[in-house]
Design an enzyme around this catalytic site. Structure first.
Site: not given
Length: 427
Positions: A142, A237, A265
Site C-alpha cells: 500500500y 516506500d 509517520k
C-alpha cells in the site's frame, strides 16, 4: 461503548461511513468503532472513559508513546512562535539535514504533509527524471490512495492493471503493473516485455498493509540490479518502516540502496507529515530547480518540524532501537508460547517496534496470495475479545501492529494473559 455508538450514528450523517479513513470504521471486524477522548503513554481512552492498551499507535506514528512530555514541551514552545508560515523555517533545514545523515541513500529531501503525497510525488519525479511512463508495484503493498497505486494485477503479464477503485481511469491503470511480491521472475518478464518503458519500481521493503511481510533479501538485491541495468529508479516506500524497524529503516537492515525513499509517520513526532528524498541528480529535477512540479502550503509546517526533530533526537540515542526490538521480541514470544500451548495455528514476526500476528498454518508468508489465506474468522473473534478486555489491535487481519517505548513488560504480560483467556474460551 454507549457514547461511541451514539457518536458513530451522528458521524455517519455528516461523514462518509462515519470516518475519515476507511479502516477506522471497524467494518473488517464486523463492529463499530470507539471514539477517542484522549491518550497518554501506551494508552488511549474512549469517550466512555474506557482505557485501552494501544498496539496501533496511530498506525506507527507514535514511537515514544502518546503525549510524551518531551514532545509536548517542544510543541508548547513552538506554538508561541506560530502555527504555520507558508515560508521557510530553520527546523525544516535541521530535520532534512538529520534525515540525510541517517539515510545514506538520501542526499536531498523534500517535506510534504502525508505519506500519500510523498509516494505520489516520488512517482511523478521518477517519471520526470527518466522520461518514461510505466511503473511496477507489488500486490499487497500500500502506497497511499494515489490513482497510480490503486491497481490490482491483470490476469497475465501482457494484461495491463485494472483499477481497484472507482474513479481511477483506464488510462492511468494501463501505466501500472502490479506483480506478486517476492517474485523476481515476474519482474524480469515485465521489464523485458516493456523495454525502456518502465520509469520506476516502488516497493515496501517490509510490507505493513498485508500484515507484516518481509521482502526476501535476494529479491531486493535482484531488484536493485535490474533497476540499475535497465535505468529504472528503485523507490523504497518506508513511510511505515522508516525510523520504525531500525533507525535507518528497512534499507539499513537489507543493505540495499534505493534511488528514492519515501518517509512519514515517525518523522512528524505524531503530527501529519511525509517526505521523499534521494540522489542529488534526481532531486534537483524538482521545482524550482527542475521541471517536475510539487508544492504544498503546509509542507515543512513549523510545529511538525519541531516535533519531528525532537523525536529523531531521542530515538537516535545509542541503544534505543535495540531496547525497542527486545521489547517487541519479548511480547511476540509470549504470544507464540500461548498459541503453542493451545495448539493454535498462529505465529508472529517483528522487527524493531513493528510486528505481525498471523492466524495461519504456514510459518512463513511471502506474498499477498498467501496472506489472504489467513483465518479471518478467528482474527475477528480475537480482535473483539481483546477490545472488550481493553486491548486495541489494528481492526483488520491485514494490518501490522506497533509498540512504543512507553509500553512495558506489564502491558505485554497482561495482553498475554488475555490472549490465554481468549484461547481457553474457544475450547
Amino acid at each position: 461503548m454507549m457514547k461511541s455508538s451514539k457518536e458513530f450514528r451522528i458521524a455517519k450523517k455528516y461523514i462518509p461511513g462515519g470516518v475519515n479513513s476507511p479502516v477506522r470504521s471497524f467494518k473488517a471486524v464486523n463492529s463499530s468503532p470507539f471514539f477517542v477522548k484522549k491518550s497518554k503513554g501506551p494508552h488511549i481512552f474512549d469517550i466512555d472513559d474506557k482505557r485501552y492498551i494501544d498496539y496501533v499507535n496511530s498506525w506507527g506514528s507514535i514511537i515514544l508513546g502518546h503525549c510524551d512530555s518531551r514532545i509536548i514541551n517542544t510543541l508548547s514552545k513552538s506554538i508561541d512562535l506560530g502555527l504555520t508560515y507558508g515560508a521557510p523555517c530553520q527546523n525544516e533545514v535541521l530535520l532534512a539535514k538529520k534525515i540525510c545523515k541517517i539515510f545514506p541513500s538520501i542526499e536531498k529531501i523534500r517535506m510534504v504533509s502525508s505519506g500519500t503525497e510523498a509516494t505520489m510525488s516520488a512517482i511523478r519525479l521518477a517519471r520526470g527524471y527518466t522520461k518514461k511512463d510505466k511503473i511496477i508495484k507489488f500486490d499487497g503493498c500500500y502506497h497511499g490512495h494515489g490513482d497510480s497505486f490503486l491497481i490490482r494485477a491483470g490476469s497475465g503479464l501482457s494484461t495491463f492493471g485494472k483499477p481497484d477503485s472507482l474513479g481511477v481511469t483506464k488510462s492511468i491503470a494501463k501505466d501500472t503493473f502490479s506483480l506478486p511480491y517476492n517474485d523476481i521472475n515476474k519482474v524480469h518478464q515485465t521489464i523485458r516485455k516493456n523495454k525502456n518503458k518502465i520509469a520506476c519500481i516502488i516497493i515496501e521493503p517490509i510490507a505493513g498493509n498485508m500484515n507484516f511481510v518481509r521482502s526476501e533479501k535476494n529479491f531486493l538485491k535482484s531488484l536493485r540490479e535490474l533497476c540499475t541495468k535497465n535505468k529504472i529508479l528503485l523507490i523504497f516506500d518506508e513511510v511505515m518502516t522508516g525510523f520504525r524497524v531500525a533507525l535507518g529503516g528497512a534499507q539499513s537492515i537489507y543493505r540495499v540502496k534505493p534511488d528514492i525513499t519515501t518517509l512519514g509517520k515517525v518523522i512528524g513526532g505524531g503530527l501529519p507529515v511525509g517526505a521523499f528524498g534521494g540522489r542529488i541528480d534526481i532531486m534537483n529535477n524538482l521545482a524550482p530547480m527542475g521541471g517536475v512540479y510539487q508544492a504544498g502550503t503546509l509542507s515543512g509546517n513549523p510545529l511538525t518540524m519541531a516535533a519531528g526533530l525532537k523525536t529523531l533526537d531521542i530515538i537516535s540515542k545509542k541503544g534505543f532501537f535495540e531496547r525497542l526490538h527486545k521489547q517487541t521480541e519479548y511480547f511476540m514470544n509470549q504470544l507464540n508460547k500461548s498459541a503453542v500451548n493451545h495448539l493454535l495455528d498462529f505465529h508472529t514476526d517483528f522487527e524493531g517496534g513493528m510486528f505481525g500476528l498471523f492466524f495461519h498454518n504456514s510459518k512463513k508468508i511471502t506474498n499477498y496470495k498467501e496472506i489472504k489465506k489467513l483465518n479471518s474468522k478467528i482474527f475477528v473473534d480475537f480482535f473483539r475479545f481483546m477490545l472488550k478486555k481493553g486491548i486495541f489491535f489494528a481492526p483488520s487481519p491485514f494490518e501490522a501492529g506497533f509498540i512504543s517505548s512507553a509500553h512495558t513488560k506489564k502491558h505485554f504480560d497482561f495482553t498475554k494473559e488475555m490472549f490465554e483467556k481468549f484461547l481457553s474460551s474457544r475450547r
